[in-house]
Scaffold this motif. Sequence first.
Motif, PDB file in Angstrom:
ATOM      1  N   ARG A   5      53.654  18.963  14.880  1.00 35.77           N
ATOM      2  CA  ARG A   5      53.751  17.723  14.096  1.00 35.77           C
ATOM      3  C   ARG A   5      55.197  17.387  13.771  1.00 35.77           C
ATOM      4  NH1 ARG A   5      48.575  18.676  10.213  1.00 35.77           N
ATOM      5  NH2 ARG A   5      47.037  18.340  11.834  1.00 35.77           N
ATOM      6  N   SER A 103      48.235  19.240  21.713  1.00 42.26           N
ATOM      7  CA  SER A 103      47.732  17.883  21.498  1.00 42.26           C
ATOM      8  C   SER A 103      46.674  17.833  20.403  1.00 42.26           C
ATOM      9  CB  SER A 103      47.185  17.291  22.795  1.00 42.26           C
ATOM     10  OG  SER A 103      45.967  17.888  23.150  1.00 42.26           O
ATOM     11  N   THR A 104      45.971  18.938  20.195  1.00 45.76           N
ATOM     12  CA  THR A 104      44.956  18.978  19.137  1.00 45.76           C
ATOM     13  C   THR A 104      45.576  19.025  17.748  1.00 45.76           C
ATOM     14  OG1 THR A 104      44.755  21.395  19.158  1.00 45.76           O
ATOM     15  CG2 THR A 104      43.322  20.162  20.666  1.00 45.76           C
ATOM     16  N   GLN A 105      46.876  19.300  17.673  1.00 45.13           N
ATOM     17  CA  GLN A 105      47.569  19.388  16.395  1.00 45.13           C
ATOM     18  C   GLN A 105      48.365  18.132  16.059  1.00 45.13           C
ATOM     19  OE1 GLN A 105      49.784  23.121  15.989  1.00 45.13           O
ATOM     20  NE2 GLN A 105      48.727  23.813  17.810  1.00 45.13           N
ATOM     21  N   MET A 107      49.348  14.220  15.155  1.00 49.05           N
ATOM     22  CA  MET A 107      48.826  13.265  14.181  1.00 49.05           C
ATOM     23  C   MET A 107      48.769  11.845  14.739  1.00 49.05           C
ATOM     24  SD  MET A 107      48.260  14.871  11.224  1.00 49.05           S
ATOM     25  CE  MET A 107      48.356  13.576  10.023  1.00 49.05           C
ATOM     26  N   THR A 110      47.056  11.328  19.175  1.00 41.52           N
ATOM     27  CA  THR A 110      45.935  12.264  19.170  1.00 41.52           C
ATOM     28  C   THR A 110      45.117  12.277  20.456  1.00 41.52           C
ATOM     29  OG1 THR A 110      44.602  10.604  18.047  1.00 41.52           O
ATOM     30  CG2 THR A 110      45.688  12.254  16.668  1.00 41.52           C
ATOM     31  N   GLU A 111      44.994  11.171  21.152  1.00 38.85           N
ATOM     32  CA  GLU A 111      44.187  11.142  22.365  1.00 38.85           C
ATOM     33  C   GLU A 111      45.039  10.878  23.602  1.00 38.85           C
ATOM     34  OE1 GLU A 111      41.000   8.384  21.751  1.00 38.85           O
ATOM     35  OE2 GLU A 111      40.369   9.392  19.924  1.00 38.85           O
TER      36      GLU A 111
END
Length: 140
Positions: A5, A103-105, A107, A110-111
């Motif tokens: 992040r 990528s899952t972390q 903000m 996100t996709e």
Amino acid sequence: MNKVRLLEFTYLFCLKILSRLVPVLSEKRPFIGFMVASEKALKKPLFGCQMCGQCILHYTGMVCPMGCPKNLRNGPCGGVRSDGNCEIKPNMKCTWVRAWDNSTQMMVFTESIEKIQTELDHSLSGTSAWINELGGGNDE
């Protein structure tokens, strides 16, 4: 704030500043040289940047996809080992496994990892991705 992040917000901050500077300064040769040198000095140690001139870190969990031995911009290749390491470099975690995990972390983007990326334009190698993205020219 976790590392991913922090990198994402640093990327966004730099993009915001550079979006104002690049259109004004991209015609000046010293600025272009400065941008290329700055990107290399900052992005190489932080992201393993290979200076392809077409940065997609924000789409790949802040992991440079050019770190993949096969230079895949839409990975993984299918040769990921059961431990998540690369089939070509067994001691290296697969670039795309790292990208997916990161990528899952994120903000903001996100996709983004699911977006299909265009083929690499090798003529942009060694140029400033920031200048390329923001519409300036890299001609020195």
